[in-house]
Design a protein around this motif. Structure first.
Motif, PDB file in Angstrom:
ATOM      1  N   ILE A 102       7.269  30.037  15.224  1.00  0.00           N
ATOM      2  CA  ILE A 102       8.529  29.421  15.630  1.00  0.00           C
ATOM      3  C   ILE A 102       8.940  28.372  14.603  1.00  0.00           C
ATOM      4  CG2 ILE A 102       8.172  29.891  18.075  1.00  0.00           C
ATOM      5  CD1 ILE A 102       7.361  26.943  18.428  1.00  0.00           C
ATOM      6  N   SER A 103      10.235  28.143  14.505  1.00  0.00           N
ATOM      7  CA  SER A 103      10.738  27.148  13.558  1.00  0.00           C
ATOM      8  C   SER A 103      10.425  25.749  14.059  1.00  0.00           C
ATOM      9  CB  SER A 103      12.241  27.330  13.349  1.00  0.00           C
ATOM     10  OG  SER A 103      12.935  27.110  14.541  1.00  0.00           O
ATOM     11  N   PRO A 104      10.557  24.751  13.187  1.00  0.00           N
ATOM     12  CA  PRO A 104      10.250  23.373  13.586  1.00  0.00           C
ATOM     13  C   PRO A 104      11.028  22.945  14.834  1.00  0.00           C
ATOM     14  CG  PRO A 104      10.562  23.501  11.225  1.00  0.00           C
ATOM     15  CD  PRO A 104      10.968  24.834  11.786  1.00  0.00           C
ATOM     16  N   VAL A 105      10.362  22.171  15.688  1.00  0.00           N
ATOM     17  CA  VAL A 105      10.968  21.783  16.965  1.00  0.00           C
ATOM     18  C   VAL A 105      11.522  20.364  16.971  1.00  0.00           C
ATOM     19  CG1 VAL A 105       9.528  23.382  18.272  1.00  0.00           C
ATOM     20  CG2 VAL A 105       8.763  21.024  17.957  1.00  0.00           C
ATOM     21  N   GLY A 154      15.703  24.067  22.103  1.00  0.00           N
ATOM     22  CA  GLY A 154      15.149  24.043  23.442  1.00  0.00           C
ATOM     23  C   GLY A 154      14.516  22.691  23.709  1.00  0.00           C
ATOM     24  N   SER A 155      14.105  22.499  24.933  1.00  0.00           N
ATOM     25  CA  SER A 155      13.501  21.236  25.340  1.00  0.00           C
ATOM     26  C   SER A 155      11.982  21.286  25.186  1.00  0.00           C
ATOM     27  CB  SER A 155      13.840  20.959  26.809  1.00  0.00           C
ATOM     28  OG  SER A 155      13.190  21.925  27.636  1.00  0.00           O
ATOM     29  N   GLU A 156      11.353  20.156  25.424  1.00  0.00           N
ATOM     30  CA  GLU A 156       9.898  20.125  25.415  1.00  0.00           C
ATOM     31  C   GLU A 156       9.352  21.052  26.500  1.00  0.00           C
ATOM     32  OE1 GLU A 156       6.128  17.057  25.916  1.00  0.00           O
ATOM     33  OE2 GLU A 156       8.137  16.224  25.650  1.00  0.00           O
ATOM     34  N   GLN A 157       9.999  21.068  27.644  1.00  0.00           N
ATOM     35  CA  GLN A 157       9.558  21.965  28.724  1.00  0.00           C
ATOM     36  C   GLN A 157       9.707  23.429  28.323  1.00  0.00           C
ATOM     37  OE1 GLN A 157       7.786  21.177  31.425  1.00  0.00           O
ATOM     38  NE2 GLN A 157       7.593  23.385  31.642  1.00  0.00           N
ATOM     39  N   ASP A 158      10.780  23.760  27.612  1.00  0.00           N
ATOM     40  CA  ASP A 158      10.953  25.133  27.120  1.00  0.00           C
ATOM     41  C   ASP A 158       9.797  25.521  26.202  1.00  0.00           C
ATOM     42  OD1 ASP A 158      13.406  25.424  28.433  1.00  0.00           O
ATOM     43  OD2 ASP A 158      14.543  24.740  26.674  1.00  0.00           O
ATOM     44  N   LEU A 159       9.406  24.600  25.333  1.00  0.00           N
ATOM     45  CA  LEU A 159       8.297  24.860  24.411  1.00  0.00           C
ATOM     46  C   LEU A 159       6.989  25.042  25.179  1.00  0.00           C
ATOM     47  CD1 LEU A 159       7.151  25.121  21.564  1.00  0.00           C
ATOM     48  CD2 LEU A 159       7.017  22.614  21.474  1.00  0.00           C
ATOM     49  N   ARG A 160       6.743  24.195  26.157  1.00  0.00           N
ATOM     50  CA  ARG A 160       5.529  24.326  26.976  1.00  0.00           C
ATOM     51  C   ARG A 160       5.514  25.670  27.708  1.00  0.00           C
ATOM     52  NH1 ARG A 160       2.563  19.694  27.560  1.00  0.00           N
ATOM     53  NH2 ARG A 160       3.555  17.778  26.828  1.00  0.00           N
ATOM     54  N   SER A 161       6.664  26.060  28.236  1.00  0.00           N
ATOM     55  CA  SER A 161       6.764  27.336  28.947  1.00  0.00           C
ATOM     56  C   SER A 161       6.509  28.511  28.000  1.00  0.00           C
ATOM     57  CB  SER A 161       8.155  27.451  29.582  1.00  0.00           C
ATOM     58  OG  SER A 161       8.307  28.682  30.222  1.00  0.00           O
TER      59      SER A 161
END
Length: 98
Positions: free
Chosen positions: A15-18, A42-49
């Protein structure tokens, strides 16, 4: 989508840098303005998901990161001055958040 990647034979996704950056175009994701916030795609929650779904599917997430540069928000002189002036330092931090 993770199952789709797995079914195609992939075992990892990069994935690209967040971090917060100057825009959403692919090249802008590599021009960070803040490492304190996950922002943009996306959000931090999106990344965790995403990571949780990948782990459940047996897919490895490879996160691209940009540690060697940032978008310019101040000159060297301004940063040196800010090290001795709390108000100036807060001003520069605010620029990073804009």
């Amino acid at each position: 989508r993770m199952k789709h990647f797995k079914d195609m034979g992939y075992d990892a996704v990069q994935i690209s840098p967040v971090q917060k950056s100057i825009g959403d175009q692919w090249w802008a994701r590599y021009q960070p303005v803040s490492y304190q916030h996950i922002d943009g795609l996306g959000s931090e929650q999106d990344l965790r998901s995403l990571c949780q779904k990948a782990e459940e599917t047996g897919i490895i997430i490879i996160a691209d990161v940009v540690f060697n540069h940032m978008a310019v928000v101040a000159s060297r002189h301004e940063w040196l001055h800010a090290m001795e002036n709390h108000h100036k330092l807060e001003e520069l931090y605010h620029r990073l958040e804009e």
